[in-house]
Design a protein around this motif. Sequence first.
Motif: not given
Length: 855
Positions: A472-476, A557-563, A567-579
């Motif tokens: 938590k960078l800040t409370d929000k 990697a995800d960043i989320d913000y709760k004003p 209310i929740l806003l988020y943005a993320k980048y993910a890598r997936g893998y199937r064997q």
Amino acid sequence: MNRKNLIWGSAALALAGAWQPAFAQEDSSDIIVTARRVEERLQDVPISITAFSQQQLSNRNIVSAGDIATYTPSLSANSRFGPEKTSFSIRGFNQDNGTSPSVGVYFADVPALRSIGGTTTGNGAGPGAFFDLANVQVLKGPQGTLFGRNTSGGAVLLVPQKPTGQFGGYVEGSVGNYDLRRVQAVVNVPVLDSLRIRVGVDRQTRDGYVKNALTNGPRDFNDIDYWAVRFSAVADLTPNLENYFIATYSKSSTQGALPSLFACDRRSATVSPTSAANEVVKLACAQADRTAGRDFYTGEAGLSNPYQNIQQWQVINTTTWKATDNLTIKNVVSYGEFREALRATVYGDSFAITSGPDAGKTAIQVFSNPYAGRNTASLSTFTEELQFQGSLLGERLNWQGGLYLEVASPLGFAGTVSANTALCQTASSFECTSFTPSAATPAGTFATPSTTARSNKYAFQDYGIYAQGTYKLTDKLSLTGGLRYTRDNYQVTSRQLTFSTITTPPSTFVSGFRPVGTCLDYVSFGNPGTAGNNGARSEDQCETYARAHSSAVTWLADIDYKPTEDILLYAKYARGYRQGGLKPEGYSLAAFAPEKIDSYEVGFKTTWRGAIRGTFNVSAFYNDFSNQQISTSGVFSTAGLPAGITLTPAQLITNIGKSRIAGVEVDASLSPFQGLQIDMGYAYLDTKVREIATLAAQGPFTSFIPGGARVDMPLTFVPKNKVTITGTYTLPLDESVGKISIGGTFTHVDAQQASYQAYDCQFGTVGNLGTGGCNRRGVLGYDIGRLPALNLVNLNINWTSVAGSPVDLAVFVTNLTKQRYYTATFGGYTSFGLEGGSVGEPRMIGARLKYRLGS
């Protein structure tokens, strides 16, 4: 819609939604989920999730894996081989025969039992999995950090009801058309202050809705007949140490699914009248004509004595130690076994011979029969996961990490004996002979009949280590990062024997004899010695061995913000893998590579409280998809093989190249006034194959001519638009009467591609398709591999606490408007000149009566 416009447009929408009014008062109806392996409020999790409580599952009559897809945006179910063998597809990530799932199914934090066979099997929610649950959660998008490999599309979490400290339970009975009978019974007992147990049983039977037009074999198919038993216990060993034990068992014994053969290539007689496969295609056309003249829910069971038996059991033990206020250690260990025996036709074909010396016999195009004394699929699965969860820096950093081990071991050899254009006595359980030439049907009229015995031992080992934390960078404003390393090892010991000319009925083979034949070890991968492929070989002499591995680092990697709290806003980048994996009947192309997914997603969640209550959650995503694994039908052109074998049909798992997946998902609910609840889900998916890899000739194969995916085609089981709207109105009645609610659900699904192989991609004379390039609409004037758009309406009436008693009554109707539709097509057109599909359920009507015990 390009990536930039999609992401920025959705971000603007999210910011606009952030300023909508919200109310701060607590709402006791908030749903608790475990999408991040800890309990959290649904609206606080920066993941696109659709969740169902047990009451919602009951109200919507969700009793199998296929049912849940009706109510979930971007979730599709492939029920090609029946509801007990359903595999999931989320956002275009799906599972083909012979591959590992792309959507992981978890029960009580443990992945579903592994299995692999000639048809989709295991790895999912089997019979009886949907009773006595706390909730079901559908997580969308790659979940590779906390859940590991094979969750590139997402995960479906089944959370069972945990034993409580109060006596209670219920007995529930259901009846309906097609002679539906279902009984569920659950009891919860607090044995001691420190020990609580819960026992449940689920028994269901129902006649099949697909009728057999022939006199041999069962009268109906697509039936239900299963038992499921569950025992769970929670023991408080110390105030800070809890042990949670679950044991489950289920057994399903049905006739299996009967597909409907509905299309054939009518050019055969004119394009290639002397072709070896010509007569078979003409027989297919005759059956297709008979099918067109019958009721939609009628098929032909050319194979007598079909069955589908599935048996599985599993024990799960979870020990949770709250070591300190800031550290919890959890150990989850499980062991289970899965077995399946399947005897069925693949295309639902029944080609009756009416003249010549073979009159009275049936030419079976492709069917599967269990190897003598063996299952068609069987594996044991052991898992061990050690989890650490805690907080640091005054609870500003919440973290978790762990070690994971999974070992799937063969329960002996498992496999099938399959016939391809063999002539079989209709009334026999399994007696096939070679074709007898005559003046009416000279030699060469039929394709060379063959019977193949395949028996395999698969083994898998998976190792993982992971860590994820939220700071938590800040409370929000919060940042989340996660990393996981996974390594998968896989091996197969395979015995594959073929009879090109059948001089001894294969029934002697399945009775335990070992007639000689031709080994299918065309490249002898891992097979010691150089004994000729053309020599007479017995089963054990045809043994080959292959092994491979794949590994990957996945991350989040995800960043989320709760004003505000709601209310929740988020943005993320993910890598997936199937064997990756092995398909031994792939010959020189037996091994296929792992998939890789880069996923970008933005979204927001908001909640309204007060007089008007509701939620509105939206996400937009873009996925780069590499090395997609698909099942590809085609033909090997070979040299130096046994006399008369020059073209070998094959179905391989191949990596087709690259694909793009983009879309938007919406989950919303609204209660505009007291008594009315409206739930809506919507998904827009734009998928496209961008690049096709070339399959080079290997070993003795001079070429491989594939039928299947082409550039610019959509991915399979991905409708562009899907919307589901459920409205529930609770009548304003006095509490002494009870609570009566009336609900209805409308679901629209756009047309979607079900099979790549159904495209008319013509290659030479194989399958009598002539020459030329791909024709998207095919010779029939439409794409037979594409499922038309579908609209379904379901209704339910629920009366809780009837007249103040502990009795609940419900009436339900599914497919109210009697839509006739297929749930899948099989892709046999380019290989054999015919096509069939699995038939969707007709209108189902039923009623439930439930008596509640205790609290």
